[in-house]
Every structure is written in structure tokens, then in C-alpha cells.
Motif scaffolding. Structure first.
Motif, PDB file in Angstrom:
ATOM      1  N   PHE A   1       0.813  -1.261   0.126  1.00  0.00           N
ATOM      2  CA  PHE A   1      -0.036  -0.075   0.041  1.00  0.00           C
ATOM      3  C   PHE A   1       0.856   1.399  -0.117  1.00  0.00           C
ATOM      4  O   PHE A   1       1.969   1.227   0.657  1.00  0.00           O
ATOM      5  N   GLN A   2       0.305   2.296  -0.523  1.00  0.00           N
ATOM      6  CA  GLN A   2       1.282   3.560  -0.654  1.00  0.00           C
ATOM      7  C   GLN A   2       0.224   4.737  -0.934  1.00  0.00           C
ATOM      8  O   GLN A   2      -0.630   4.599  -1.727  1.00  0.00           O
ATOM      9  N   VAL A   3       0.417   5.924  -0.092  1.00  0.00           N
ATOM     10  CA  VAL A   3      -0.571   6.965  -0.215  1.00  0.00           C
ATOM     11  C   VAL A   3       0.742   8.206  -0.681  1.00  0.00           C
ATOM     12  O   VAL A   3       1.668   8.388   0.110  1.00  0.00           O
ATOM     13  N   LEU A   4       0.192   8.653  -1.720  1.00  0.00           N
ATOM     14  CA  LEU A   4       1.260   9.998  -2.359  1.00  0.00           C
ATOM     15  C   LEU A   4       0.557  11.176  -2.263  1.00  0.00           C
ATOM     16  O   LEU A   4      -0.574  11.140  -2.579  1.00  0.00           O
ATOM     17  N   LYS A   5       1.205  12.113  -2.344  1.00  0.00           N
ATOM     18  CA  LYS A   5       0.540  13.463  -2.477  1.00  0.00           C
ATOM     19  C   LYS A   5       0.889  13.966  -4.018  1.00  0.00           C
ATOM     20  O   LYS A   5       1.964  13.335  -4.595  1.00  0.00           O
ATOM     21  N   THR A   6      -0.014  14.744  -4.913  1.00  0.00           N
ATOM     22  CA  THR A   6       0.385  15.094  -5.898  1.00  0.00           C
ATOM     23  C   THR A   6       1.581  15.663  -6.290  1.00  0.00           C
ATOM     24  O   THR A   6       1.969  16.527  -5.585  1.00  0.00           O
ATOM     25  N   GLY A   7       2.334  15.246  -7.167  1.00  0.00           N
ATOM     26  CA  GLY A   7       3.810  15.771  -7.512  1.00  0.00           C
ATOM     27  C   GLY A   7       4.922  14.947  -6.901  1.00  0.00           C
ATOM     28  O   GLY A   7       5.850  15.128  -7.378  1.00  0.00           O
ATOM     29  N   GLN A   8       4.568  14.185  -6.038  1.00  0.00           N
ATOM     30  CA  GLN A   8       5.549  13.284  -5.408  1.00  0.00           C
ATOM     31  C   GLN A   8       5.982  12.244  -6.296  1.00  0.00           C
ATOM     32  O   GLN A   8       5.062  11.787  -7.396  1.00  0.00           O
TER      33      GLN A   8
ATOM     34  N   PRO B   1       1.067  -9.858  -5.974  1.00  0.00           N
ATOM     35  CA  PRO B   1      -0.169  -9.622  -5.176  1.00  0.00           C
ATOM     36  C   PRO B   1      -0.512  -8.167  -5.314  1.00  0.00           C
ATOM     37  O   PRO B   1      -1.808  -7.939  -4.794  1.00  0.00           O
ATOM     38  N   GLY B   2      -0.036  -7.245  -6.054  1.00  0.00           N
ATOM     39  CA  GLY B   2      -0.413  -5.951  -6.420  1.00  0.00           C
ATOM     40  C   GLY B   2      -0.065  -5.010  -5.271  1.00  0.00           C
ATOM     41  O   GLY B   2       0.178  -5.271  -3.956  1.00  0.00           O
ATOM     42  N   THR B   3       0.084  -3.609  -5.655  1.00  0.00           N
ATOM     43  CA  THR B   3       0.181  -2.546  -4.967  1.00  0.00           C
ATOM     44  C   THR B   3      -0.907  -1.643  -5.030  1.00  0.00           C
ATOM     45  O   THR B   3      -1.200  -1.271  -6.251  1.00  0.00           O
ATOM     46  N   ARG B   4      -1.763  -1.450  -3.939  1.00  0.00           N
ATOM     47  CA  ARG B   4      -2.489  -0.245  -4.081  1.00  0.00           C
ATOM     48  C   ARG B   4      -1.965   1.020  -3.751  1.00  0.00           C
ATOM     49  O   ARG B   4      -1.754   1.488  -2.823  1.00  0.00           O
ATOM     50  N   LEU B   5      -2.048   1.915  -4.580  1.00  0.00           N
ATOM     51  CA  LEU B   5      -1.543   3.428  -4.649  1.00  0.00           C
ATOM     52  C   LEU B   5      -2.824   4.279  -4.658  1.00  0.00           C
ATOM     53  O   LEU B   5      -3.720   4.053  -5.545  1.00  0.00           O
ATOM     54  N   THR B   6      -2.668   5.118  -3.761  1.00  0.00           N
ATOM     55  CA  THR B   6      -3.694   6.315  -3.630  1.00  0.00           C
ATOM     56  C   THR B   6      -2.720   7.642  -3.874  1.00  0.00           C
ATOM     57  O   THR B   6      -1.918   7.752  -2.884  1.00  0.00           O
ATOM     58  N   VAL B   7      -3.206   8.488  -4.690  1.00  0.00           N
ATOM     59  CA  VAL B   7      -2.856   9.780  -4.879  1.00  0.00           C
ATOM     60  C   VAL B   7      -3.683  10.866  -4.607  1.00  0.00           C
ATOM     61  O   VAL B   7      -4.652  11.133  -5.178  1.00  0.00           O
ATOM     62  N   THR B   8      -3.328  11.617  -3.623  1.00  0.00           N
ATOM     63  CA  THR B   8      -4.148  12.671  -2.996  1.00  0.00           C
ATOM     64  C   THR B   8      -3.752  14.094  -3.567  1.00  0.00           C
ATOM     65  O   THR B   8      -2.821  14.369  -3.941  1.00  0.00           O
TER      66      THR B   8
END
Lengths: 110, 113
Positions: free
Chosen positions: B10-17, B106-113
Motif C-alpha cells: 500500500f502507498q499514499v502519495l501527494k500530487t507531484g511526489q 499480489p499487487g500494490t494499492r496506490l492512492t494519490v491525493t
């Protein structure tokens, strides 16, 4: 490009029932695979079956390459069979990959 | 025999990272692939590598880069993350290209906020 159509889109079964999922494709293929995506998102290989018939326990699959379709049979369904079943095909051409259908969502209740 | 492994899960990124998704396989496969899966859709190819040191674009390569310096590893980079890149990313490998059976991680779930 090649088109992959799966039917039915949704299927609801009672435990113990049998079912048949269909995959139609629009061109000759070199590779055809069936996958089960479980509720946790994992893609599990069921069959690699560009032609012919295979069986694995309660599951079996048949691909008729000349008529461009494949069938996945699930017998005596169990709740653990729930999830999405994908058919994917490939034509072995540079720049391409497995082309996935939209899947059949199976729900098995006890 | 771990098969195909991916990090992170899992990973959460901010826009531009920026970030790199890692994929490793221990099956001595020649070909490796990166796909993305969006809700209600099947998987779409981002990039693939037919063999060590070679890479090619797939259906949706914009905003991504890849690296295959070792046979067992395939890296996917996001240069400047955008909300449209929110997705589940799958890595896959096969022994003999598109004719061979592909095995998925298994996959990586990425969310970009």
C-alpha cells in the motif's frame, strides 16, 4: 485490436450448484488464461489453455480456438469460489500483452 | 519459491511526489510486465520487458518509467504522481513472452491525493 467478451457479467449461486462461464474473443490467439481474483484482490492462475481441455479438481476449462471461445466450468461451488473470474488472451505481437475481459463476478452463498 | 513479489503493498502519495514500485521474481522468467487495474475494469499494460535490459511501452505508459537492470527485478517509477494514477498495480512474469503463462504478484494499492 482483439476484443474479449465474458458472460454472464454477474452470477449468484447457492453452494453446491454448478456453473459455466464463457469467454469469446475476436481473433486467433497464442495464449489464453483464466484467473480468479479473490476478494482480497489477488489474481490466481486457474488455467493456461490456448486450446483443448483441462481439469483441476472441481474446475475445468475448454478452449475451442477455431471457434474463438473458451468455457470455464465450476462444479459443486463453494463460498470460497466467490470473486471475479477473468479470461485473458494474447496474440504474441510486439507491444501487446494479455488482453483482459471485464470479468464475471461470482457470488456463492451458503 | 516465492513466485512474484511486490513492494510496497500500500502507498499514499501527494500530487507531484515520486516513487518506485518494486517487483521481483524467482522463477528465472525472461519477460516481466507492469499492469494497472482500475475499478470495474480488467488489467491494462503499462510497460513490459521481453528480456533483461530491454523495455517497451504498453497501452498506458504516460507518467511512468521502468527499469530492468537485473533479470529478476522490474521497477516501475512514477515521476510526478497525479490523482489519475490512483490504481492497483500488478507485476507479472512469464518464461517465454506472450506465448507463455503469466504469473502475477499480489499487487500494490496506490492512492494519490
Amino acid at each position: 485490436g482483439i476484443q474479449v467478451e465474458q458472460s454472464p457479467p454477474d452470477l449468484i449461486l447457492q453452494e453446491g450448484a454448478n456453473s459455466t462461464l464463457r469467454c469469446n474473443f475476436s481473433d486467433s490467439v497464442n495464449n489464453l488464461q483464466w484467473f480468479h481474483q479473490n476478494p482480497w484482490g489477488q489474481l490466481i492462475n486457474l488455467f493456461y489453455i490456448p486450446s483443448g481441455t483441462k481439469q483441476n479438481g472441481r474446475l475445468s476449462a475448454t478452449t475451442v480456438a477455431t471457434e474463438r471461445y473458451s468455457l470455464l466450468y465450476i462444479s459443486s461451488s463453494q463460498t470460497t469460489d466467490s470473486g471475479v473470474y477473468f479470461c485473458a488472451v494474447a496474440i504474441d505481437q510486439a507491444g501487446t500483452a494479455l488482453i483482459f475481459g471485464k470479468g464475471t463476478t461470482l457470488s456463492v452463498s451458503s | 519459491n516465492a513466485g512474484v513479489t511486490q513492494t510496497p503493498k500500500f502507498q499514499v502519495l501527494k500530487t507531484g511526489q515520486s516513487m518506485t514500485l518494486q517487483c521481483a521474481q524467482d522463477m528465472n522468467h525472461n519477460s516481466m510486465y507492469w499492469y494497472r487495474q482500475d475499478p470495474g475494469m480488467g488489467l491494462r499494460l503499462i510497460y513490459y520487458s521481453a528480456s533483461e535490459g530491454t523495455t517497451d511501452k504498453g497501452e498506458v505508459p504516460d507518467g511512468y518509467n521502468v527499469s530492468r537492470l537485473k533479470k529478476q527485478n522490474f521497477l516501475l517509477g512514477l515521476e510526478s504522481a497525479a490523482p489519475s494514477q490512483t490504481s492497483v498495480y500488478f507485476c507479472a512474469s512469464s518464461y517465454s513472452g506472450l506465448r507463455g503463462e503469466q504469473y502475477f504478484g499480489p499487487g500494490t494499492r496506490l492512492t494519490v491525493t
